[in-house]
Design a protein around this motif. Structure first.
Motif, PDB file in Angstrom:
ATOM      1  N   ASN A  70       0.820  -1.217   0.000  1.00 39.78           N
ATOM      2  CA  ASN A  70       0.000   0.000   0.000  1.00 39.78           C
ATOM      3  C   ASN A  70       0.851   1.262   0.000  1.00 39.78           C
ATOM      4  O   ASN A  70       0.408   2.310  -0.494  1.00 39.78           O
ATOM      5  CB  ASN A  70      -0.931   0.009   1.221  1.00 39.78           C
ATOM      6  N   VAL A  71       2.069   1.175   0.546  1.00 37.00           N
ATOM      7  CA  VAL A  71       2.924   2.370   0.630  1.00 37.00           C
ATOM      8  C   VAL A  71       4.155   2.267  -0.257  1.00 37.00           C
ATOM      9  O   VAL A  71       4.869   3.270  -0.452  1.00 37.00           O
ATOM     10  CB  VAL A  71       3.375   2.607   2.094  1.00 37.00           C
ATOM     11  N   TRP A  72       4.434   1.085  -0.781  1.00 38.42           N
ATOM     12  CA  TRP A  72       5.642   0.859  -1.601  1.00 38.42           C
ATOM     13  C   TRP A  72       5.249   0.006  -2.801  1.00 38.42           C
ATOM     14  O   TRP A  72       5.222  -1.210  -2.725  1.00 38.42           O
ATOM     15  CB  TRP A  72       6.701   0.167  -0.743  1.00 38.42           C
ATOM     16  N   GLN A  73       4.939   0.639  -3.913  1.00 41.07           N
ATOM     17  CA  GLN A  73       4.397  -0.044  -5.082  1.00 41.07           C
ATOM     18  C   GLN A  73       5.492  -0.636  -5.966  1.00 41.07           C
ATOM     19  O   GLN A  73       5.629  -0.278  -7.137  1.00 41.07           O
ATOM     20  CB  GLN A  73       3.527   0.934  -5.895  1.00 41.07           C
ATOM     21  N   PHE A  74       6.265  -1.550  -5.378  1.00 39.81           N
ATOM     22  CA  PHE A  74       7.312  -2.243  -6.127  1.00 39.81           C
ATOM     23  C   PHE A  74       7.233  -3.737  -5.794  1.00 39.81           C
ATOM     24  O   PHE A  74       8.088  -4.273  -5.076  1.00 39.81           O
ATOM     25  CB  PHE A  74       8.692  -1.682  -5.785  1.00 39.81           C
ATOM     26  N   PRO A  75       6.210  -4.426  -6.289  1.00 39.65           N
ATOM     27  CA  PRO A  75       6.001  -5.828  -5.881  1.00 39.65           C
ATOM     28  C   PRO A  75       7.118  -6.775  -6.284  1.00 39.65           C
ATOM     29  O   PRO A  75       7.409  -7.726  -5.555  1.00 39.65           O
ATOM     30  CB  PRO A  75       4.678  -6.197  -6.576  1.00 39.65           C
ATOM     31  N   VAL A  76       7.768  -6.533  -7.420  1.00 44.69           N
ATOM     32  CA  VAL A  76       8.828  -7.450  -7.862  1.00 44.69           C
ATOM     33  C   VAL A  76      10.059  -7.289  -6.961  1.00 44.69           C
ATOM     34  O   VAL A  76      10.644  -8.278  -6.497  1.00 44.69           O
ATOM     35  CB  VAL A  76       9.194  -7.196  -9.332  1.00 44.69           C
ATOM     36  N   LEU A 255      15.346  -5.227 -13.650  1.00 41.39           N
ATOM     37  CA  LEU A 255      14.885  -4.933 -15.010  1.00 41.39           C
ATOM     38  C   LEU A 255      13.487  -4.331 -14.996  1.00 41.39           C
ATOM     39  O   LEU A 255      13.191  -3.388 -15.753  1.00 41.39           O
ATOM     40  CB  LEU A 255      14.907  -6.214 -15.845  1.00 41.39           C
ATOM     41  N   ALA A 256      12.617  -4.842 -14.137  1.00 40.28           N
ATOM     42  CA  ALA A 256      11.217  -4.398 -14.134  1.00 40.28           C
ATOM     43  C   ALA A 256      11.021  -3.082 -13.396  1.00 40.28           C
ATOM     44  O   ALA A 256      10.219  -2.231 -13.835  1.00 40.28           O
ATOM     45  CB  ALA A 256      10.343  -5.489 -13.515  1.00 40.28           C
ATOM     46  N   GLU A 257      11.727  -2.888 -12.277  1.00 36.88           N
ATOM     47  CA  GLU A 257      11.439  -1.722 -11.429  1.00 36.88           C
ATOM     48  C   GLU A 257      12.687  -0.955 -11.011  1.00 36.88           C
ATOM     49  O   GLU A 257      12.606  -0.065 -10.163  1.00 36.88           O
ATOM     50  CB  GLU A 257      10.688  -2.182 -10.172  1.00 36.88           C
ATOM     51  N   GLY A 258      13.816  -1.285 -11.600  1.00 41.47           N
ATOM     52  CA  GLY A 258      15.064  -0.666 -11.175  1.00 41.47           C
ATOM     53  C   GLY A 258      15.159   0.822 -11.465  1.00 41.47           C
ATOM     54  O   GLY A 258      15.832   1.564 -10.739  1.00 41.47           O
ATOM     55  N   ARG A 259      14.482   1.307 -12.495  1.00 41.51           N
ATOM     56  CA  ARG A 259      14.615   2.711 -12.881  1.00 41.51           C
ATOM     57  C   ARG A 259      13.968   3.665 -11.878  1.00 41.51           C
ATOM     58  O   ARG A 259      14.421   4.791 -11.697  1.00 41.51           O
ATOM     59  CB  ARG A 259      13.996   2.926 -14.267  1.00 41.51           C
ATOM     60  N   THR A 260      12.895   3.208 -11.250  1.00 40.86           N
ATOM     61  CA  THR A 260      12.141   4.106 -10.356  1.00 40.86           C
ATOM     62  C   THR A 260      12.232   3.699  -8.895  1.00 40.86           C
ATOM     63  O   THR A 260      11.584   4.318  -8.053  1.00 40.86           O
ATOM     64  CB  THR A 260      10.662   4.134 -10.785  1.00 40.86           C
ATOM     65  N   THR A 265      11.362   4.653  -3.312  1.00 45.10           N
ATOM     66  CA  THR A 265      11.721   4.286  -1.942  1.00 45.10           C
ATOM     67  C   THR A 265      11.918   5.519  -1.070  1.00 45.10           C
ATOM     68  O   THR A 265      11.493   5.554   0.088  1.00 45.10           O
ATOM     69  CB  THR A 265      12.999   3.432  -1.941  1.00 45.10           C
ATOM     70  N   LEU A 266      12.546   6.558  -1.622  1.00 45.52           N
ATOM     71  CA  LEU A 266      12.736   7.798  -0.873  1.00 45.52           C
ATOM     72  C   LEU A 266      11.400   8.436  -0.523  1.00 45.52           C
ATOM     73  O   LEU A 266      11.220   8.966   0.591  1.00 45.52           O
ATOM     74  CB  LEU A 266      13.594   8.779  -1.680  1.00 45.52           C
ATOM     75  N   ALA A 267      10.447   8.370  -1.449  1.00 51.64           N
ATOM     76  CA  ALA A 267       9.124   8.914  -1.170  1.00 51.64           C
ATOM     77  C   ALA A 267       8.415   8.118  -0.076  1.00 51.64           C
ATOM     78  O   ALA A 267       7.738   8.688   0.785  1.00 51.64           O
ATOM     79  CB  ALA A 267       8.290   8.914  -2.448  1.00 51.64           C
ATOM     80  N   THR A 268       8.595   6.802  -0.087  1.00 51.56           N
ATOM     81  CA  THR A 268       7.984   5.959   0.947  1.00 51.56           C
ATOM     82  C   THR A 268       8.604   6.222   2.309  1.00 51.56           C
ATOM     83  O   THR A 268       7.899   6.316   3.319  1.00 51.56           O
ATOM     84  CB  THR A 268       8.138   4.472   0.578  1.00 51.56           C
ATOM     85  N   VAL A 269       9.929   6.344   2.341  1.00 52.83           N
ATOM     86  CA  VAL A 269      10.623   6.621   3.606  1.00 52.83           C
ATOM     87  C   VAL A 269      10.187   7.960   4.177  1.00 52.83           C
ATOM     88  O   VAL A 269       9.990   8.119   5.392  1.00 52.83           O
ATOM     89  CB  VAL A 269      12.147   6.571   3.394  1.00 52.83           C
ATOM     90  N   GLU A 270      10.030   8.942   3.304  1.00 52.96           N
ATOM     91  CA  GLU A 270       9.580  10.258   3.761  1.00 52.96           C
ATOM     92  C   GLU A 270       8.155  10.192   4.320  1.00 52.96           C
ATOM     93  O   GLU A 270       7.804  10.928   5.240  1.00 52.96           O
ATOM     94  CB  GLU A 270       9.638  11.247   2.599  1.00 52.96           C
ATOM     95  N   LYS A 271       7.350   9.272   3.797  1.00 52.11           N
ATOM     96  CA  LYS A 271       5.953   9.173   4.217  1.00 52.11           C
ATOM     97  C   LYS A 271       5.796   8.405   5.528  1.00 52.11           C
ATOM     98  O   LYS A 271       5.049   8.822   6.420  1.00 52.11           O
ATOM     99  CB  LYS A 271       5.145   8.492   3.113  1.00 52.11           C
ATOM    100  N   VAL A 272       6.473   7.268   5.667  1.00 51.70           N
ATOM    101  CA  VAL A 272       6.263   6.399   6.836  1.00 51.70           C
ATOM    102  C   VAL A 272       7.435   6.403   7.805  1.00 51.70           C
ATOM    103  O   VAL A 272       7.296   5.910   8.935  1.00 51.70           O
ATOM    104  CB  VAL A 272       5.978   4.944   6.383  1.00 51.70           C
ATOM    105  N   GLY A 273       8.585   6.917   7.396  1.00 46.28           N
ATOM    106  CA  GLY A 273       9.755   6.905   8.261  1.00 46.28           C
ATOM    107  C   GLY A 273      10.650   5.713   7.961  1.00 46.28           C
ATOM    108  O   GLY A 273      10.170   4.618   7.613  1.00 46.28           O
ATOM    109  N   LEU A 274      11.962   5.914   8.095  1.00 50.43           N
ATOM    110  CA  LEU A 274      12.918   4.877   7.727  1.00 50.43           C
ATOM    111  C   LEU A 274      12.822   3.663   8.639  1.00 50.43           C
ATOM    112  O   LEU A 274      12.808   2.521   8.160  1.00 50.43           O
ATOM    113  CB  LEU A 274      14.345   5.444   7.782  1.00 50.43           C
TER     114      LEU A 274
END
Length: 380
Positions: A70-76, A255-260, A265-274
């Motif tokens: 829900n907070v980190w949309q990188f399932p792979v 390959l699938a999610e490495g570019r973003t 991840t930085l946006a997720t950390v800023e939202k929920v805390g490291l």
């Protein structure tokens, strides 16, 4: 040998034992002398504890898995992280640790690591490949849908298992086994048609994960029919599969999610805390690995019919608790379809477990030869 065993440590000078260490050793010897009582009590508790761990950790994993997605949309990438945590866990269990005189060896692992040749590792890698793909798709499915809907779609796995068993293993089951799949198909179709949060990506990912896990079961049956490696019991086998699956998933994740992945991840950390984010990843990975190990222990010690009922109850618990926890909308028709599918899976499992004659092969049927009923069935 190309093994997973760590090398022996360098010899060290004997250490002078402290009074506390001597007391600990005396306590260990006392427990060893009373091993008949202590060992028997622990052995009798193994199956109930495995059941509790299987149920609780499975539910915890399902909820934590969806919370992270829900907070980190990188399932792979997330599926790779889960396997990484599991690989580090099993690596720690295989690592030699000081025994402080409690064992004959100065250094010994908590669990004896397996040893595999390159050829044996290649055979196991086929199973691990299907495990890796199935795990990725199982993580993608709830990322775009609900946990309840993903579990309903995954009830179709026996359908693909029967299909691939007929193709690759030449196994034909009895008529009741195939008839029990009818309510499963009908229930999943009914639940999908009335799913409020329906997602085509979630549906297709769930179906493809069923294909991968069915092929994993087929390939595992072929591998387990032979003697593979040393110290390769069910728990160590899952550990080896986890490590090999991790190696297979990492390139796919990059390959699938490495570019973003960095910006996301930085946006997720800023939202929920490291700290909270790292705890979520750690708890999800540990619950995933340990619930699978508990499942191996529990299902290896019970009758197949008991397994069928227990697995059905567990799936119901996951669906109900996920709906309540995440407050997902669920229509009456969708709930009815889910119930029909789950009951169908239980009927399938019971029909398959109580089918006393071994499966008749298509090859022997075509040649007109009787099947070898006198041969004992191998349990995988």
């Amino acid at each position: 040998m190309c093994g997973l065993r760590f090398g022996p440590p360098r010899p060290q000078l004997p250490l002078q034992r402290s009074p506390q260490l001597m007391h600990l050793q005396g306590l260990a010897r006392t427990l060893k002398l009373q091993g008949g009582h202590v060992g028997g009590a622990l052995e009798s508790m193994k199956v109930p504890l495995a059941f509790i761990g299987w149920y609780v950790l499975s539910i915890v994993y399902s909820l934590l898995n969806k919370e992270v997605l829900n907070v980190w949309q990188f399932p792979v990438v997330f599926s790779a992280v889960q396997l990484l945590v599991g690989a580090l866990w099993i690596g720690a269990l295989w690592m030699p640790l000081p025994t402080f005189g409690l064992k004959a060896r100065r250094f010994a692992p908590v669990r004896e690591p397996p040893r595999l040749t390159r050829a044996e590792l290649s055979q196991v890698s086929i199973v691990a490949l299907w495990l890796a793909l199935g795990h990725v798709l199982s993580t993608v499915s709830p990322a775009y849908g609900t946990v309840a809907f993903t579990n309903v779609v995954k009830t179709l796995e026996p359908l693909f298992t029967c299909f691939f068993s007929a193709i690759f293993l030449k196994q034909v089951f009895s008529v009741p086994v195939y008839l029990s799949l009818v309510p499963v198909i009908f229930g999943v179709a009914l639940a999908s048609a009335n799913e409020v949060s329906f997602s085509m990506i979630s549906l297709i990912s769930g179906l493809l994960s069923n294909v991968c896990f069915a092929l994993r079961a087929i390939s595992a049956k072929r591998v387990m029919g032979k003697k593979v490696g040393d110290n390769l019991d069910a728990q160590n086998l899952y550990g080896v599969l986890t490590i090999v699956a991790l190696v297979a998933i990492v390139p796919l994740a990059l390959l699938a999610e490495g570019r973003t992945i960095v910006a996301g991840t930085l946006a997720t950390v800023e939202k929920v805390g490291l700290q909270r984010f790292l705890r979520m990843l750690l708890y999800s990975g540990l619950s995933h690995y340990t619930y699978n190990e508990c499942a191996f222990l529990a299902l290896d010690s019970i009758h197949p019919v008991t397994h069928a009922v227990a697995n059905t109850i567990k799936r119901v618990a996951v669906i109900v608790l996920s709906v309540l926890y995440f407050r997902n909308p669920l229509t009456l028709t969708g709930a009815l379809g889910s119930a029909i599918a789950i009951v169908g899976v239980m009927l399938y499992s019971i029909a398959k477990a109580t089918d006393k004659p071994p499966p008749t092969t298509l090859a022997t049927a075509a040649k007109g030869r009787p099947s070898s009923r006198s041969e004992p069935k191998k349990r995988v």
